[in-house]
Design a protein around this motif. Structure first.
Motif, PDB file in Angstrom:
ATOM      1  N   GLY A   1       0.820  -1.204   0.000  1.00  0.00           N
ATOM      2  CA  GLY A   1       0.000   0.000   0.000  1.00  0.00           C
ATOM      3  C   GLY A   1       0.854   1.253   0.000  1.00  0.00           C
ATOM      4  O   GLY A   1       2.066   1.219  -0.234  1.00  0.00           O
ATOM      5  N   GLN A   2       0.221   2.410   0.250  1.00  0.00           N
ATOM      6  CA  GLN A   2       1.000   3.649   0.238  1.00  0.00           C
ATOM      7  C   GLN A   2       1.816   3.767   1.513  1.00  0.00           C
ATOM      8  O   GLN A   2       1.411   3.323   2.587  1.00  0.00           O
ATOM      9  CB  GLN A   2       0.105   4.856   0.011  1.00  0.00           C
ATOM     10  N   PHE A   3       2.988   4.426   1.390  1.00  0.00           N
ATOM     11  CA  PHE A   3       3.952   4.407   2.481  1.00  0.00           C
ATOM     12  C   PHE A   3       3.619   5.391   3.593  1.00  0.00           C
ATOM     13  O   PHE A   3       4.184   5.297   4.693  1.00  0.00           O
ATOM     14  CB  PHE A   3       5.363   4.680   1.942  1.00  0.00           C
ATOM     15  N   PHE A   4       2.711   6.315   3.362  1.00  0.00           N
ATOM     16  CA  PHE A   4       2.338   7.318   4.370  1.00  0.00           C
ATOM     17  C   PHE A   4       0.817   7.332   4.453  1.00  0.00           C
ATOM     18  O   PHE A   4       0.143   7.899   3.605  1.00  0.00           O
ATOM     19  CB  PHE A   4       2.894   8.674   3.957  1.00  0.00           C
ATOM     20  N   GLN A   5       0.285   6.676   5.490  1.00  0.00           N
ATOM     21  CA  GLN A   5      -1.166   6.515   5.644  1.00  0.00           C
ATOM     22  C   GLN A   5      -1.617   7.171   6.932  1.00  0.00           C
ATOM     23  O   GLN A   5      -1.140   6.826   8.018  1.00  0.00           O
ATOM     24  CB  GLN A   5      -1.523   5.029   5.654  1.00  0.00           C
ATOM     25  N   GLY A   6      -2.553   8.117   6.819  1.00  0.00           N
ATOM     26  CA  GLY A   6      -2.955   8.910   7.973  1.00  0.00           C
ATOM     27  C   GLY A   6      -3.521   8.104   9.114  1.00  0.00           C
ATOM     28  O   GLY A   6      -3.132   8.275  10.272  1.00  0.00           O
ATOM     29  N   TRP A   7      -4.476   7.208   8.833  1.00  0.00           N
ATOM     30  CA  TRP A   7      -5.123   6.515   9.951  1.00  0.00           C
ATOM     31  C   TRP A   7      -4.209   5.471  10.584  1.00  0.00           C
ATOM     32  O   TRP A   7      -4.475   5.025  11.701  1.00  0.00           O
ATOM     33  CB  TRP A   7      -6.486   5.968   9.578  1.00  0.00           C
ATOM     34  N   SER A   8      -3.128   5.085   9.914  1.00  0.00           N
ATOM     35  CA  SER A   8      -2.160   4.195  10.563  1.00  0.00           C
ATOM     36  C   SER A   8      -1.470   4.914  11.721  1.00  0.00           C
ATOM     37  O   SER A   8      -1.142   4.298  12.733  1.00  0.00           O
ATOM     38  CB  SER A   8      -1.120   3.710   9.547  1.00  0.00           C
ATOM     39  N   SER A   9      -1.249   6.215  11.563  1.00  0.00           N
ATOM     40  CA  SER A   9      -0.686   7.018  12.649  1.00  0.00           C
ATOM     41  C   SER A   9      -1.741   7.392  13.681  1.00  0.00           C
ATOM     42  O   SER A   9      -1.496   7.365  14.893  1.00  0.00           O
ATOM     43  CB  SER A   9      -0.047   8.298  12.088  1.00  0.00           C
ATOM     44  N   SER A  10      -2.935   7.738  13.199  1.00  0.00           N
ATOM     45  CA  SER A  10      -3.956   8.231  14.129  1.00  0.00           C
ATOM     46  C   SER A  10      -4.427   7.140  15.084  1.00  0.00           C
ATOM     47  O   SER A  10      -4.722   7.413  16.247  1.00  0.00           O
ATOM     48  CB  SER A  10      -5.138   8.815  13.355  1.00  0.00           C
ATOM     49  N   LEU A  11      -4.488   5.886  14.618  1.00  0.00           N
ATOM     50  CA  LEU A  11      -4.914   4.817  15.527  1.00  0.00           C
ATOM     51  C   LEU A  11      -3.870   4.531  16.589  1.00  0.00           C
ATOM     52  O   LEU A  11      -4.211   4.054  17.685  1.00  0.00           O
ATOM     53  CB  LEU A  11      -5.253   3.558  14.736  1.00  0.00           C
ATOM     54  N   PHE A  12      -2.609   4.839  16.316  1.00  0.00           N
ATOM     55  CA  PHE A  12      -1.598   4.734  17.375  1.00  0.00           C
ATOM     56  C   PHE A  12      -1.860   5.780  18.457  1.00  0.00           C
ATOM     57  O   PHE A  12      -1.784   5.486  19.660  1.00  0.00           O
ATOM     58  CB  PHE A  12      -0.195   4.898  16.797  1.00  0.00           C
ATOM     59  N   ILE A  13      -2.182   7.003  18.044  1.00  0.00           N
ATOM     60  CA  ILE A  13      -2.498   8.052  19.025  1.00  0.00           C
ATOM     61  C   ILE A  13      -3.697   7.646  19.864  1.00  0.00           C
ATOM     62  O   ILE A  13      -3.678   7.753  21.101  1.00  0.00           O
ATOM     63  CB  ILE A  13      -2.756   9.397  18.310  1.00  0.00           C
ATOM     64  N   GLN A  14      -4.753   7.174  19.225  1.00  0.00           N
ATOM     65  CA  GLN A  14      -5.930   6.736  19.979  1.00  0.00           C
ATOM     66  C   GLN A  14      -5.600   5.571  20.909  1.00  0.00           C
ATOM     67  O   GLN A  14      -6.150   5.479  22.017  1.00  0.00           O
ATOM     68  CB  GLN A  14      -7.038   6.322  19.012  1.00  0.00           C
ATOM     69  N   SER A  15      -4.728   4.675  20.462  1.00  0.00           N
ATOM     70  CA  SER A  15      -4.347   3.531  21.300  1.00  0.00           C
ATOM     71  C   SER A  15      -3.676   3.993  22.584  1.00  0.00           C
ATOM     72  O   SER A  15      -3.881   3.397  23.650  1.00  0.00           O
ATOM     73  CB  SER A  15      -3.401   2.608  20.517  1.00  0.00           C
ATOM     74  N   ILE A  16      -2.894   5.056  22.488  1.00  0.00           N
ATOM     75  CA  ILE A  16      -2.239   5.608  23.687  1.00  0.00           C
ATOM     76  C   ILE A  16      -3.255   6.351  24.550  1.00  0.00           C
ATOM     77  O   ILE A  16      -3.335   6.147  25.768  1.00  0.00           O
ATOM     78  CB  ILE A  16      -1.090   6.549  23.281  1.00  0.00           C
TER      79      ILE A  16
END
Length: 670
Positions: A578-593
């Motif tokens: 897939g694409q190398f820079f995906q917004g929700w891949s980062s945002s779900l880490f923030i929510q996980s914290i």
């Protein structure tokens, strides 16, 4: 004044091992990383982004859906780039790549290069420096085209050259290149290919402007100030350097993808394949932005989505061209033509959840009229009036699994979990109590949760009395919002090696007949890994939840573009796709914290953030801090530590929750 050379001095000394020590940079080295620099990289500031190889080159090509090169808003300006020094290409002499906030530094055998995009200007600035006199040759391919779905190409190119700049104009755009050098500079032009040669020089500055704006001395400083804005809020301090660093950069990912445009402001879904606005993508990013103190960005995205809504129906995607509108059926699922503009059902309940989160975290009053508008649309999707809403492929009312949406008509487990949560918060905020929610939740549990001799299983969907027993990530969703033995037992059924890997969660179990390892039928999605984290913490499975949080750091620190988390990963051999820079891949880490590790309520109802927390830290940790945390127009410093001893004199609030004490420092008004 911050100088180019100051940044170069810092970056020159960095090594790949500094990825584990330096919070502010990510490093790739040709020798130790075994990289020739052909993997993707991006710098972005506002509507301008520049995608090239880590070695700095661009192989010339045409692809309006995959936005490589230099783009401003919906228009491409550069499609090819190669820099030669003393006759050797940068592709041959590349040594090191360093990504910092706002800039990318590259080191080559005979020169150094610093790229950045000026804030509030559409200019890519490239600064080339050498310790000795060299001969530079810069080859730039100009191409004017507009982005998908319009895909217009420039015609009637015209060239103007004088002592200060080169301008190439076409029927749809104009690109201006300014340059500055201490050597003898010559210009050659062949169609849209520009060659800038500068002999016996130690520095050469190239400025590529997409809007005729001019460079200024403080451009680099202003760009860094803007990009480091996220470093001034919600700073996480844990015993894990990797978690701290990734949290810092995940916040920046949201800022980097936020884009102001003539059709509205919001988050691009990612780069380089989905660089426009989406419903569900942007809503997941908005949730994370709200929780880490970037609620103003989320407000923009949510307002923009509503501005394109139709009868309360939140769109699936909004292209940049054609005023944000898609004409006709522009896509096929199987043999069926569909329009992707409103190709979702879940964007609408997710939008409602986001709006109440925004109100809860910022203290801003919700616009109940617009929320009621979207609620009414959702209710219209309940054709049989049983309280649950139904997917209908023929009307574009589908959920995330697009490639098998035709087979998923009816009541779906994921979509109705979001709808139930939307009902819960809507009724709660409007003083209606939980009667409607509890009634529909009972129906939902009876329909989707099955008791077998081996324990609880969860069906995927049902239509006309027939059920579909596909095991996949969609069944995680209800446990994100609801807790109790039914949901925790269902999670145990899901939290197995057929669905959960060391790299994250497969979209479909590899033991399911429906599995083929495809994009919607097996691929690993960090999005769904985040869903699993939130579900596990919500159902008191804290050890497993933290194990899944560490999946994100594993992906980011092993990435070919360190710090980035891809859109997807191969479900069997565990490499990035897939694409190398995906917004929700980062945002779900923030929510996980925020929702998982620190235990913040998703929709806070109190002005005191500590009242909204129920942290669950790993056994080996003694303390975690969240500093400069914006919440309801105040800024807090929060310390979570083991024990029950008040230790600091500046603490204005102290409370005990389970084995953890929460210390709240004196707050300041924003």
């Amino acid at each position: 004044m911050l100088k180019t050379e100051s940044i170069m001095d810092i970056c020159r000394t960095l090594k790949i091992g500094d990825n584990e020590r330096d919070m502010d940079h990510w490093i790739v080295e040709r020798d130790t990383s075994r990289s020739e620099g052909f993997y993707s990289s991006v710098i972005k500031n506002g509507p301008v982004h520049f995608v090239c190889g880590q070695n700095g080159s661009i192989e010339s090509w045409i692809s309006p859906r995959r936005r490589v090169g230099l783009w401003n808003f919906d228009t491409q300006h550069i499609s090819g780039l190669d820099i030669k020094v003393n006759g050797k290409s940068e592709k041959e002499t590349f040594l090191k790549y360093v990504r910092g906030f706002a800039y990318i530094y590259r080191q080559y055998e005979d020169f150094e290069r610093l790229d950045f995009i000026a804030s509030k200007k559409a200019i890519l600035e490239m600064k080339l420096r050498s310790e000795k006199l060299v001969n530079f040759e810069i080859n730039i391919q100009i191409l004017h085209e507009t982005a998908w779905p319009q895909s217009n190409f420039g015609k009637d190119y015209r060239v103007k050259v004088n002592e200060r700049y080169i301008r190439i104009s076409s029927s749809i755009a104009s690109t201006t290149i300014n340059y500055k050098s201490n050597g003898n500079t010559k210009i050659a032009i062949d169609n849209q290919k520009i060659t800038i040669s500068s002999d016996s020089t130690s520095f050469l500055d190239i400025y590529v402007s997409c809007d005729d704006s001019l460079p200024e001395e403080n451009d680099l400083e202003n760009s860094i100030k803007y990009n480091e804005k996220t470093n001034t809020i919600s700073n996480l301090v844990t015993p894990s350097f990797r978690i701290n660093k990734l949290f810092r950069w995940a916040k920046h990912d949201l800022l980097e993808l936020f884009t102001s445009t003539p059709i509205g402001n919001g988050f691009y879904a990612g780069i380089p394949q989905f660089s426009w606005f989406f419903g569900r993508d942007g809503e997941w990013m908005s949730m994370a932005a709200i929780e880490c103190g970037l609620g103003d960005l989320a407000q923009n995205h949510l307002d923009m989505l509503y501005s394109f809504s139709k009868g309360g129906r939140i769109p699936h995607e909004i292209p940049l061209s054609n005023g944000g509108h898609i004409k006709g059926d522009n896509y096929k699922i199987g043999d069926s033509p569909v329009s992707t503009q409103f190709m979702s059902i879940d964007s609408s309940p997710l939008w409602i959840i986001c709006m109440y989160m925004l109100s809860g975290w910022t203290g801003k009053k919700s616009d109940e009229k617009t929320i009621s508008d979207v609620m009414n649309f959702c209710k219209s999707c309940d054709r049989d009036q049983d309280g649950l809403i139904e997917n209908r492929f023929s009307e574009g009312l589908i959920g995330w699994p697009e490639s098998w949406a035709q087979k998923r008509d009816g009541i779906c487990v994921d979509v109705n979990a979001w709808w139930l949560e939307a009902i819960r918060v809507f009724d709660q905020m409007n003083g209606e109590g939980n009667r409607r929610f509890e009634s529909i939740l009972k129906l939902y549990k009876d329909l989707f949760y099955r008791f077998t001799e081996n324990g609880i299983t969860i069906i995927d969907s049902a239509n006309d009395g027939k059920t579909r027993d596909i095991k996949g990530a969609m069944q995680i969703v209800p446990a994100m919002y609801f807790s109790g033995s039914l949901f925790s037992e269902g999670l145990k059924w899901l939290y197995q090696p057929d669905l959960v890997t060391e790299w994250g969660v497969r979209s479909v179990s590899n033991r399911d007949r429906f599995y083929d390892g495809g994009y919607h039928t097996g691929t690993i999605w960090p999005l769904m890994t985040g869903w699993m984290v939130l579900a596990l913490y919500n159902n008191s499975m804290y050890t497993e939840g933290f194990d899944m949080i560490e999946t994100f750091t594993r992906l980011a620190f092993s990435s070919l573009d360190p710090g980035r988390i891809n859109e997807t990963y191969n479900p069997e051999f565990l490499y990035a796709e897939g694409q190398f820079f995906q917004g929700w891949s980062s945002s779900l880490f923030i929510q996980s914290i925020m929702e998982g590790l620190l235990g913040f309520e998703r929709v806070p109802t109190d002005d005191d953030p500590s009242e909204m927390m129920n942290p669950h830290l790993p056994e080996s940790w003694d303390e975690v801090k969240l500093l400069n945390f914006p919440f309801r127009n105040k800024v807090f410093n929060i310390t979570v530590r083991k024990g029950n001893r008040k230790e600091a004199s500046d603490i204005s609030k102290y409370m005990q929750k389970n084995e953890w004490q929460i210390n709240l420092s004196k707050e300041n008004a924003i």
